[in-house]
Write an enzyme that holds these catalytic residues in place. Structure first.
Site, PDB file in Angstrom:
ATOM      1  CG  HIS A  72      -4.697  -5.887  -8.337  1.00  6.53           C
ATOM      2  ND1 HIS A  72      -5.477  -4.846  -8.775  1.00  6.53           N
ATOM      3  CD2 HIS A  72      -4.521  -5.667  -7.011  1.00  6.53           C
ATOM      4  CE1 HIS A  72      -5.757  -4.039  -7.762  1.00  6.53           C
ATOM      5  NE2 HIS A  72      -5.183  -4.518  -6.685  1.00  6.53           N
ATOM      6  CG  ASN A  81      -1.993  -5.303  -3.526  1.00  8.03           C
ATOM      7  OD1 ASN A  81      -2.292  -5.949  -4.515  1.00  8.03           O
ATOM      8  ND2 ASN A  81      -2.506  -4.107  -3.281  1.00  8.03           N
TER       9      ASN A  81
END
Length: 311
Positions: free
Chosen positions: A177, A119
């Site tokens: 996401h 991430n």
């Protein structure tokens, strides 16, 4: 078939490596890399599991030995979220990690299918693409942001809410996401109807599910085990596609020629070249169309951050 996991000593990486050791086809090779010195030991530990998957672990600054001959590379390296952080707070550290690893992929296994788990995925995939472009080896059909966790969470939460067998629940999750960019297309779930209130609350829960885990772990980590399962599902789908299995479809964050943004999560048909076809995500409700349109500025900003980081 050779699969490399970069970041294999972390919470996601270890869970992913365990699952791949038990699920990869017989005769496969599983290669683990992490900067942490424990990594060869993780491989030894997993090597005691009785499956016909050969496993090796590599530690240190250079992932090259782990990448030689890799068909699939799954990247989970980076720092994890702590309470009070959102995925974008990770950017400052993880951007450089992903850039450095992809530079090695570009040289060592440029034809590999690459799944980015690290991430903020909305941004790290854009970083990876720019690095591969600079190296002259970019193939948009071979780079994926792994958004499968949003899909399995959606399946789970819908099944819980409606008392269904979770194996029967299928849902597309589009967009990106993180936070508002995660959009489950609840209107498309077959055999189920949701009230407006259910749609709003379920969408919000799916978008904030990562935070739910971070807070529940009270500073002790983020969603590592469910992410390991999601990454294994996606990684195994890549492998099955490479092996020529038909009708392997997963949602992923890809450079798929979307009208909405340069990178966009939607269903893709997987095959021997990675993406065989980007599939339409179908009709959406008014709620979903509004949510999609209102996320795009956020998503495009996340992508620009990644592009600018490399340039």
């Amino acid at each position: 078939m050779k699969v490399a996991v970069l970041g294999a000593a972390g919470g996601i990486g270890q869970a992913l490596a365990l699952l791949l050791k038990t699920q990869l086809p017989a005769g496969s090779q599983l290669s683990l890399y992490d900067i942490a010195p424990v990594t060869p030991g993780v491989a030894v530990d997993l090597s005691h599991i009785p499956t016909a998957v050969e496993i090796k672990g590599f530690a240190g600054e250079d992932p090259t030995p782990a990448l030689v001959g890799a068909d699939v590379v799954l990247i989970s390296a980076g720092v994890a979220r702590k309470p009070g952080m959102d995925r974008s707070d990770l950017f400052n550290i993880n951007a450089g990690i992903v850039r450095n690893l992809i530079e090695k992929v570009a040289v060592t296994c440029p034809k590999a299918l690459v799944g980015i788990i690290t991430n903020p995925v909305n941004t790290t995939v854009a970083i990876a693409a720019e690095v591969l472009k600079k190296a002259g080896v970019y193939d948009k059909n071979r780079l994926f942001g792994v958004t499968t966790l949003d899909v399995i969470r959606s399946e789970t939460f819908i099944a819980e809410l409606k008392g269904l067998n979770v194996a029967d629940v299928k849902v597309n999750v589009i967009g990106g996401h993180s936070g508002v960019t995660i959009l489950p297309l609840l209107s498309q779930v077959e055999g189920v109807t949701f009230s407006d209130e259910e749609v709003a609350s379920l969408t919000k829960r799916i978008q904030n599910a990562g935070t739910e885990v971070v807070e529940a772990k009270a500073g002790g980590g983020s969603a590592t085990l469910s992410m390991g399962q999601a990454a294994c599902r996606f990684g195994m789908s890549l492998v099955r596609g490479l092996q020529g299995e038909a009708n392997i479809v997963e949602c992923a964050y890809v450079d798929g020629g979307s009208e909405h943004a340069e990178f966009f999560a939607q269903p893709v048909l997987l095959g021997k070249n990675g993406i065989e076809k980007v599939l339409p995500y179908g009709e959406v409700s008014a709620f979903e169309a509004n949510a999609r349109d209102s996320m795009l500025d956020t998503l495009k900003g996340d992508i620009k951050l990644g592009v600018d980081f490399v340039k």
